[in-house]
Scaffold this motif. Structure first.
Motif, PDB file in Angstrom:
ATOM      1  N   ALA A 125       1.278  -1.367  -0.234  1.00 17.21           N
ATOM      2  CA  ALA A 125      -0.107   0.247   0.004  1.00 17.21           C
ATOM      3  C   ALA A 125       1.004   1.015  -0.140  1.00 17.21           C
ATOM      4  CB  ALA A 125      -0.725   0.172   1.216  1.00 17.21           C
ATOM      5  N   ILE A 126       1.549   1.769  -1.206  1.00 19.59           N
ATOM      6  CA  ILE A 126       2.649   2.309  -1.163  1.00 19.59           C
ATOM      7  C   ILE A 126       2.211   3.929  -0.716  1.00 19.59           C
ATOM      8  CG2 ILE A 126       4.719   1.201  -1.946  1.00 19.59           C
ATOM      9  CD1 ILE A 126       3.903   2.158  -4.615  1.00 19.59           C
ATOM     10  N   ASP A 127       0.924   4.015  -1.202  1.00 17.14           N
ATOM     11  CA  ASP A 127       0.446   4.962  -0.913  1.00 17.14           C
ATOM     12  C   ASP A 127      -0.120   5.662   0.543  1.00 17.14           C
ATOM     13  OD1 ASP A 127       0.349   5.602  -3.971  1.00 17.14           O
ATOM     14  OD2 ASP A 127      -1.736   4.909  -3.772  1.00 17.14           O
ATOM     15  N   ASP A 128       0.113   4.833   1.182  1.00 18.81           N
ATOM     16  CA  ASP A 128      -0.371   4.704   2.631  1.00 18.81           C
ATOM     17  C   ASP A 128       0.663   5.244   3.032  1.00 18.81           C
ATOM     18  OD1 ASP A 128      -1.526   4.346   5.204  1.00 18.81           O
ATOM     19  OD2 ASP A 128      -1.667   2.195   4.888  1.00 18.81           O
ATOM     20  N   PRO A 129       0.823   6.189   3.719  1.00 21.60           N
ATOM     21  CA  PRO A 129       2.018   6.884   4.661  1.00 21.60           C
ATOM     22  C   PRO A 129       1.752   5.303   6.352  1.00 21.60           C
ATOM     23  CG  PRO A 129       0.097   8.323   4.874  1.00 21.60           C
ATOM     24  CD  PRO A 129      -0.734   7.853   4.479  1.00 21.60           C
ATOM     25  N   GLN A 130       1.238   5.375   6.836  1.00 20.47           N
ATOM     26  CA  GLN A 130       1.234   4.560   7.629  1.00 20.47           C
ATOM     27  C   GLN A 130       1.919   2.781   7.244  1.00 20.47           C
ATOM     28  OE1 GLN A 130       0.109   5.405  11.054  1.00 20.47           O
ATOM     29  NE2 GLN A 130       1.811   2.989  11.371  1.00 20.47           N
ATOM     30  N   TYR A 131       1.990   2.608   5.651  1.00 17.98           N
ATOM     31  CA  TYR A 131       2.546   1.456   5.222  1.00 17.98           C
ATOM     32  C   TYR A 131       3.745   2.101   5.243  1.00 17.98           C
ATOM     33  CZ  TYR A 131       3.606  -2.066   1.568  1.00 17.98           C
ATOM     34  OH  TYR A 131       5.095  -2.980   1.055  1.00 17.98           O
ATOM     35  N   GLN A 187      11.717   8.882  -4.491  1.00 16.85           N
ATOM     36  CA  GLN A 187      11.043   8.578  -5.618  1.00 16.85           C
ATOM     37  C   GLN A 187      10.162   8.037  -5.838  1.00 16.85           C
ATOM     38  OE1 GLN A 187      13.621   7.283  -8.659  1.00 16.85           O
ATOM     39  NE2 GLN A 187      10.890   6.804  -9.441  1.00 16.85           N
ATOM     40  N   LEU A 188       9.022   7.147  -4.816  1.00 16.30           N
ATOM     41  CA  LEU A 188       7.265   7.507  -4.637  1.00 16.30           C
ATOM     42  C   LEU A 188       6.923   9.128  -4.922  1.00 16.30           C
ATOM     43  CD1 LEU A 188       6.562   4.774  -2.940  1.00 16.30           C
ATOM     44  CD2 LEU A 188       6.990   4.044  -4.847  1.00 16.30           C
ATOM     45  N   GLY A 189       7.462   9.558  -3.762  1.00 20.09           N
ATOM     46  CA  GLY A 189       6.707  10.903  -4.426  1.00 20.09           C
ATOM     47  C   GLY A 189       6.963  11.672  -5.571  1.00 20.09           C
ATOM     48  N   ALA A 190       7.636  11.249  -6.472  1.00 19.39           N
ATOM     49  CA  ALA A 190       7.375  11.693  -7.769  1.00 19.39           C
ATOM     50  C   ALA A 190       8.223  10.933  -8.494  1.00 19.39           C
ATOM     51  CB  ALA A 190       8.573  12.655  -7.988  1.00 19.39           C
ATOM     52  N   ASN A 191       7.423   9.963  -8.860  1.00 17.39           N
ATOM     53  CA  ASN A 191       7.918   8.512  -9.437  1.00 17.39           C
ATOM     54  C   ASN A 191       7.478   8.320 -11.197  1.00 17.39           C
ATOM     55  OD1 ASN A 191       8.535   6.283  -9.598  1.00 17.39           O
ATOM     56  ND2 ASN A 191       6.539   5.073 -10.367  1.00 17.39           N
ATOM     57  N   ARG A 192       8.700   8.683 -11.654  1.00 21.61           N
ATOM     58  CA  ARG A 192       8.038   8.178 -13.109  1.00 21.61           C
ATOM     59  C   ARG A 192       9.191   6.837 -13.684  1.00 21.61           C
ATOM     60  NH1 ARG A 192       9.427  11.099 -18.767  1.00 21.61           N
ATOM     61  NH2 ARG A 192       7.461   9.541 -19.976  1.00 21.61           N
ATOM     62  N   ILE A 193       9.089   5.285 -13.686  1.00 19.91           N
ATOM     63  CA  ILE A 193       9.473   5.171 -14.560  1.00 19.91           C
ATOM     64  C   ILE A 193      10.858   4.668 -14.710  1.00 19.91           C
ATOM     65  CG2 ILE A 193       8.088   4.103 -15.984  1.00 19.91           C
ATOM     66  CD1 ILE A 193       8.540   1.174 -14.492  1.00 19.91           C
ATOM     67  N   PHE A 194      11.433   3.915 -14.814  1.00 15.15           N
ATOM     68  CA  PHE A 194      12.719   4.037 -14.951  1.00 15.15           C
ATOM     69  C   PHE A 194      13.529   3.465 -15.866  1.00 15.15           C
ATOM     70  CE2 PHE A 194      14.756   6.083 -10.975  1.00 15.15           C
ATOM     71  CZ  PHE A 194      15.504   7.102 -11.602  1.00 15.15           C
ATOM     72  N   ARG A 195      13.637   4.052 -17.639  1.00 16.13           N
ATOM     73  CA  ARG A 195      13.435   2.920 -18.914  1.00 16.13           C
ATOM     74  C   ARG A 195      14.609   4.323 -19.471  1.00 16.13           C
ATOM     75  NH1 ARG A 195      15.454   0.455 -23.012  1.00 16.13           N
ATOM     76  NH2 ARG A 195      13.784  -1.069 -24.095  1.00 16.13           N
TER      77      ARG A 195
END
Ligand code: ACO
Length: 396
Positions: free
Chosen positions: A125-131, A363-371
């Motif tokens: 649940a990577i959107d959840d600060p508690q997680y 990275q989660l705060g401003a994510n764009r997949i590395f490619r």
């Protein structure tokens, strides 16, 4: 393909430019760590690392790295308490470690154990600060326990449980050595963890960010970074430095060893850094910590060899901007603390997990997949032939 200045390669058809090792190519923006490689300055979230190493604990520094601000007393107490409560690892993880080959490298054991946490804490649940908070606490708490557990398991013993009355670093040394450490040893070890906690976009942190960018779980992020840290050009160098000092043997042989290494184009372990053109500021502090330990617990003649090698290298490699890096003196500190040589890199991982998790969160705060792209150098438009008509190729 045409080579350009600085080792770049330009692809004529697409105009793309390839820089081996991505040297000088910014691959992200980050507010976690700053390095001035010309002046030898390193700071975490704007605080010079020497100030943090003198005044803070590793957990305080971890909090700073991950959440961007130093904790207040209550925040630190809560964080320390949470970490302390999660130090134990499941008996299933310990049983799994008992099946590992006892002569396997502890970094491989750590990578496997870190990845296995994803099985035990499978909710993602990577959107959840508690997680995020819980995952940070778990990883910071359990990685040292897993390193110490494998050490006892490979000796045929059962791991010992963490002690709640001991602070983070003292507890790790206790779990490893099975005796309560000297307070000076614990404090110096804690300072080593601070010095190794973060270092911008090095290979393992890049690996962590690439893995994080797929939105996988934090255990996979840390496991991929542990695997990257293990290599001898990265964290694994601390172990190789002592092997090299052993091989040199005595201080009077250091200059000859260096000359031979340079003549045969062999890398001198613990020297050189992509970012620094001066002595790594962490090496300066680690050298002082080593001297503090020697003054208290007795001299180590290997230190004389190290200093002779550094003096010789200053003359031969200094003009090229190659000086001791973080790995050069850390092994001498760990050796004096009684840490086995093949645990030096796992100890590095205990510290660096703080930086990896800070980068995971960022990275989660401003994510764009590395490619990224590549420059294709293979064949094109080849003629297929049936199996029975094919001749053995030169490459097999
Ligand atoms: N000993 C001798 N020469 C060296 C060393 C060294 N340790 N490091 C770099 N050089 C020389 C290279 O031979 C090369 O010389 P050249 O231009 O005449 O061919 C030049 O310096 C550039 O070296 P690269 O390997 O291209 O530098 P790069 O930035 O790619 O590598 C690295 C950095 C990997 C750290 C390198 O210095 C090295 O291999 N050091 C030894 C291993 C080590 O200590 N690693 C730990 C690094 S710190 C960390 O990761 C925690």
């Amino acid at each position: 393909m045409s080579p350009t200045e600085g080792g770049e390669i330009r692809h004529e058809r697409t105009g793309l430019v390839f820089r081996p090792g991505l040297e000088g190519v910014p691959a992200t923006q980050s507010s976690i760590c700053d390095i001035d490689g010309q002046k030898g300055l390193l700071s975490y979230r704007g605080y010079p690392v020497d100030v943090l190493a003198s005044h803070c604990s590793f957990l305080e520094t971890t909090y700073l790295l991950i959440w961007g601000e130093l904790p207040n007393p209550q925040q630190l107490r809560d964080f320390e308490q949470e970490v302390q409560m999660h130090r134990r690892v499941s008996f299933r993880v310990r049983d799994m470690m008992k099946c590992f080959p006892s002569d396997g490298h502890p970094m491989d054991a750590l990578q496997s154990s870190a990845a296995s946490l994803g099985l035990f804490y499978s909710r993602r649940a990577i959107d959840d600060p508690q997680y995020i908070y819980d995952a940070v606490v778990r990883l910071i708490a359990k990685i040292p326990t897993m390193v110490a557990a494998f050490q006892l398991i490979r000796k045929g013993q059962d791991p010992i449980q963490p002690r709640d009355d001991l602070a983070y670093s003292a507890n790790f040394l206790y779990m490893l050595m099975e005796r309560e450490p000297d307070p000076l040893a614990s404090r110096i070890f804690d300072r080593c963890l601070i010095l190794h906690a973060e270092h911008s976009l090095n290979a393992s942190t890049f690996s962590a960010r690439v893995t994080a960018s797929t939105l996988t779980d934090p255990y996979a992020v840390v496991a991929s970074a542990v695997g990257t840290l293990a290599g001898p050009l990265h964290g694994g160098a601390n172990e190789d430095v002592l092997a090299m000092l052993d091989e040199i043997g005595t201080a009077d042989r250091a200059a000859d060893y260096l000359d031979a290494a340079i003549a045969s184009k062999r890398k001198v372990m613990g020297f050189g850094h992509r970012e620094y053109r001066v002595k790594d500021p962490r090496a300066v502090i680690l050298q002082a910590l080593a001297e503090e330990l020697f003054a208290r617990f007795g001299h180590d003649e290997m230190y004389d060899v190290a200093r002779a090698l550094e003096a010789a290298a200053e003359r031969r490699l200094g003009p090229k901007g190659i000086f001791p890096n973080v790995d050069f003196y850390s092994g001498l500190v760990y050796r004096k603390l009684g840490i086995p040589r093949d645990l030096f890199t796992p100890v590095f991982a205990i510290a660096r997990v703080a930086g990896w998790l800070a980068h995971w969160r960022e990275q989660l705060g401003a994510n764009r997949i590395f490619r990224p792209s590549q420059i294709y150098t293979g064949c094109s438009m080849r003629q297929w032939s049936p199996l029975e008509d094919r001749l053995p190729s030169a490459s097999t």
